[in-house]
Each structure stands twice: as C-alpha cells, then as structure tokens.
Design a protein around this motif. Sequence first.
Motif, PDB file in Angstrom:
ATOM      1  N   HIS A 304      12.258  -0.478  -5.498  1.00 46.57           N
ATOM      2  CA  HIS A 304      12.180   0.432  -6.640  1.00 46.57           C
ATOM      3  C   HIS A 304      10.832   0.321  -7.347  1.00 46.57           C
ATOM      4  O   HIS A 304      10.772   0.313  -8.579  1.00 46.57           O
ATOM      5  CB  HIS A 304      13.333   0.159  -7.603  1.00 46.57           C
ATOM      6  N   ASP A 305       9.778   0.247  -6.570  1.00 49.93           N
ATOM      7  CA  ASP A 305       8.426   0.106  -7.121  1.00 49.93           C
ATOM      8  C   ASP A 305       7.911   1.477  -7.539  1.00 49.93           C
ATOM      9  O   ASP A 305       7.649   2.343  -6.694  1.00 49.93           O
ATOM     10  CB  ASP A 305       7.512  -0.511  -6.058  1.00 49.93           C
ATOM     11  N   HIS A 306       7.748   1.685  -8.854  1.00 50.44           N
ATOM     12  CA  HIS A 306       7.273   2.985  -9.338  1.00 50.44           C
ATOM     13  C   HIS A 306       5.750   3.063  -9.343  1.00 50.44           C
ATOM     14  O   HIS A 306       5.184   4.148  -9.484  1.00 50.44           O
ATOM     15  CB  HIS A 306       7.819   3.265 -10.734  1.00 50.44           C
ATOM     16  N   ILE A 307       5.067   1.919  -9.194  1.00 51.49           N
ATOM     17  CA  ILE A 307       3.606   1.919  -9.183  1.00 51.49           C
ATOM     18  C   ILE A 307       3.074   2.044  -7.764  1.00 51.49           C
ATOM     19  O   ILE A 307       2.201   2.872  -7.483  1.00 51.49           O
ATOM     20  CB  ILE A 307       3.082   0.634  -9.862  1.00 51.49           C
ATOM     21  N   VAL A 308       3.589   1.214  -6.851  1.00 51.98           N
ATOM     22  CA  VAL A 308       3.224   1.312  -5.432  1.00 51.98           C
ATOM     23  C   VAL A 308       4.493   1.632  -4.655  1.00 51.98           C
ATOM     24  O   VAL A 308       5.184   0.732  -4.175  1.00 51.98           O
ATOM     25  CB  VAL A 308       2.587   0.006  -4.918  1.00 51.98           C
ATOM     26  N   PRO A 309       4.844   2.917  -4.537  1.00 56.49           N
ATOM     27  CA  PRO A 309       6.071   3.278  -3.815  1.00 56.49           C
ATOM     28  C   PRO A 309       5.994   2.867  -2.347  1.00 56.49           C
ATOM     29  O   PRO A 309       4.906   2.707  -1.786  1.00 56.49           O
ATOM     30  CB  PRO A 309       6.139   4.806  -3.978  1.00 56.49           C
ATOM     31  N   TYR A 310       7.149   2.706  -1.745  1.00 52.29           N
ATOM     32  CA  TYR A 310       7.199   2.232  -0.365  1.00 52.29           C
ATOM     33  C   TYR A 310       6.382   3.116   0.570  1.00 52.29           C
ATOM     34  O   TYR A 310       5.747   2.625   1.515  1.00 52.29           O
ATOM     35  CB  TYR A 310       8.648   2.151   0.106  1.00 52.29           C
ATOM     36  N   GLU A 311       6.377   4.415   0.337  1.00 48.10           N
ATOM     37  CA  GLU A 311       5.625   5.321   1.202  1.00 48.10           C
ATOM     38  C   GLU A 311       4.131   4.996   1.203  1.00 48.10           C
ATOM     39  O   GLU A 311       3.432   5.256   2.190  1.00 48.10           O
ATOM     40  CB  GLU A 311       5.832   6.777   0.755  1.00 48.10           C
ATOM     41  N   ALA A 312       3.637   4.420   0.118  1.00 52.48           N
ATOM     42  CA  ALA A 312       2.224   4.055   0.054  1.00 52.48           C
ATOM     43  C   ALA A 312       1.943   2.719   0.720  1.00 52.48           C
ATOM     44  O   ALA A 312       0.799   2.433   1.077  1.00 52.48           O
ATOM     45  CB  ALA A 312       1.767   4.000  -1.407  1.00 52.48           C
ATOM     46  N   ALA A 313       2.985   1.902   0.901  1.00 56.67           N
ATOM     47  CA  ALA A 313       2.799   0.544   1.401  1.00 56.67           C
ATOM     48  C   ALA A 313       3.255   0.347   2.841  1.00 56.67           C
ATOM     49  O   ALA A 313       2.850  -0.624   3.487  1.00 56.67           O
ATOM     50  CB  ALA A 313       3.556  -0.434   0.499  1.00 56.67           C
ATOM     51  N   LYS A 314       4.069   1.245   3.353  1.00 58.98           N
ATOM     52  CA  LYS A 314       4.788   0.972   4.600  1.00 58.98           C
ATOM     53  C   LYS A 314       3.904   0.904   5.839  1.00 58.98           C
ATOM     54  O   LYS A 314       4.316   0.326   6.853  1.00 58.98           O
ATOM     55  CB  LYS A 314       5.880   2.032   4.810  1.00 58.98           C
ATOM     56  N   HIS A 315       2.696   1.455   5.792  1.00 56.51           N
ATOM     57  CA  HIS A 315       1.850   1.468   6.988  1.00 56.51           C
ATOM     58  C   HIS A 315       1.037   0.191   7.174  1.00 56.51           C
ATOM     59  O   HIS A 315       0.384   0.029   8.214  1.00 56.51           O
ATOM     60  CB  HIS A 315       0.892   2.669   6.940  1.00 56.51           C
ATOM     61  N   LEU A 316       1.062  -0.701   6.197  1.00 53.23           N
ATOM     62  CA  LEU A 316       0.202  -1.881   6.264  1.00 53.23           C
ATOM     63  C   LEU A 316       0.500  -2.716   7.506  1.00 53.23           C
ATOM     64  O   LEU A 316      -0.395  -3.016   8.304  1.00 53.23           O
ATOM     65  CB  LEU A 316       0.383  -2.723   4.991  1.00 53.23           C
TER      66      LEU A 316
END
Length: 360
Positions: A304-316
């Motif tokens: 439930h990250d409103h600053i770094v949503p999962y869609e922004a982090a999932k490709h790492l």
Amino acid sequence: MNAPAGLDLADIPERIQSEVQRAIQRSIKGVEYLSTSGPTLGSTPKDILHARGTMNLYHYRPLADEVYRVPVLIVMATTNRGYILDMVPGQSFIEFLLKRGYDVYMLDWTAPRPEEKSLRMEDYVLDFIPDCVRRVQQDSGEQDVSIIGYCFGGVLSLLYGSIFNDGPMKNLICFTTPIDFREMKLFSNFSDRRYFDVDGLVDSVGNVPPEMILSSFEMLRPASRVASQIQLWENIWNDEFVKSYRMFDRWATDTLPLAGEYFRSITKDLMWDNKLFNDTMTVGGRKADIADIKVPILHAVAEHDHIVPYEAAKHLIVKVGSQDKEEVVLKGGHVSLVAGANAVKRLWPKLDSWLGGRSI
C-alpha cells in the motif's frame, strides 16, 4: 417506550460516565501534548566517522558480542533524515541490526547550503557514496560492504552499484525503490515537461525548498493530514498512540531541500526521460545500467505504498543482472514497511534471514 434493540438502559449511566471520563482525559492529554516535546529519536549510540558538506557518515556502536564480517552501509533518501530507521528503543531498525550482530554504518544527509546548489547527481553517486564505502572499509578492516538503500537512497545505490559493478559492494538491499518513473503518477504529472519549468525554478531559487517537496508528498493524499489530526484527537488519551503519532509526524514533516543541479538531473533524466528504466542512464559520462549489477540483491516493497507504488518498483528485480535476487512484497505503506510495529514483525526478520548468511 421500548429501548432500541441491543441497548440496555441499565448501561446508559455507565456509558455516560465512561464518555465523560474519556473527554476529561482528552483535555488533560491535549494540554500535555501541547506543552511537552515528543520522544527523543535517533538515540542509538553512534560516532560521526566523517562529515563533509551535506554528507554525514555515522558508525553505530556494537550491541552484540559477535559481529558479522561484512559491514552494512545504509544510504538514506536525500529528502529525509535517517532517524526514521532509529526511532526509539524497541522500534529501531538500527538497534535490531546491531543486536543481531551487524556492523552498521549510515550515510545520512543534512540540508545543502545555498552555495551547494551546484551539487550534481555525479557528486552523490561518484563521490559521496564511494567516499563513504572507502571509509567503511578502512574503519572495519574489511573490503566487502553490503549496502541498504531506502527509497531514493535505493536509486543512488543502484546507480553506484551499476557503475562500480566490480566491487566492493557484496550485497544490495533496496527498500521501496522506484525504477519506472512513469508510474510515479502524481510526481510525473507534477513535473510534466509541458508545464514544469525546472530550469527556471533551479536558476531562480537554487536549492529546491523543502516546502515544495513536502507539498508534493501531501498532494498524494490530500486529506491525510486532516484525517490524522482527527484520529490523534480521538486517541489522545492513549499514550502509545500519541507517542507513535509524534514520532512519525515529526519525521514526515522534517523534509530536506534538494540541491538545485541534482534536482534538475532527477527531473530531466528520471522523471522526463525515464533513463534508469530505459537503460540509457549515465552519471558523469559513465554508463549506469542496472543489468550490470551481479551481486545478491533483495528488494522489499509495500502493498500500500502511495509514494512508490508497486508498478513503479516491480521491474527492479527483473532488470538487475544478478542470479541471486529476490523481491518480497509485504503489507504496509512506504514508511510502515521499514519502521513501526509491522516492520518489527515482517521486514526486519526477513532481512536478517536473507542477509545473515551472506555477511559471513
């Protein structure tokens, strides 16, 4: 006249008395809240190993008889202060690591001075982090160093690790670290190149003021501050709730300004051109492709990250070149993932089990 279903008339005096007592308690606690300061934060014993400009390197004093061979360097986000990871005894990630036998260092930041407005991305990635790594090596007597990066500290750690991919970084842990900046929706809209004159802003004000950064965070949840203040009043009789509220509220509003040139690079290279995701990022003329990272890596993200949503982090994890790599998705938000009661039970034990065997 019959009482409504479920209501025992005999209970009414007791309920009224309970509400009166709670109202009195609220008033007393409200006066205490206004007249006293919050708990002391960041109190785990530490020494300043080095300070230079906006950079502070801390070394925490050990709390275990036996210490892992490989030291840990925590790289904080450049907008936030490191005491989020060292709240109070029993709720301190730093204390937890020390008690588990890790040798802990932290790269923390202070506000850049007006004359430091010319600090660039390369100053952080090619100077500050390598300087701290060298000092950790010298102080610990070990060549290997594990790095933990929180939020944008994770981005800086990724850039560092991709450029210095032949060492000395042994392990990399990222917490809530964005990789696809198109998915940072509000920030992307906020910095839309059609409307946002980043050059005019930086050229006119120098360092980007913390009020602007804080406002952009609060825009993600416009009603959150009002809602949290209402919740505070409703629970002000609860000492533990008030203690937790004061800790996190202080940290959330203790935002640092950003050096102007550094902010210009973040806006153009990451927000506009998404170079980290597109594998076209360079820092100081040096290629920074995270596919070149080969060391073991763990990425912890919040549901439930409103600053770094999962869609922004999932490709790492997909894009790094490591064979030993893992993503863990845990309940919580951007802050509660790493600090607070939920972190104690979820993230901290997971990190310990992952890092322990890789720190020998």
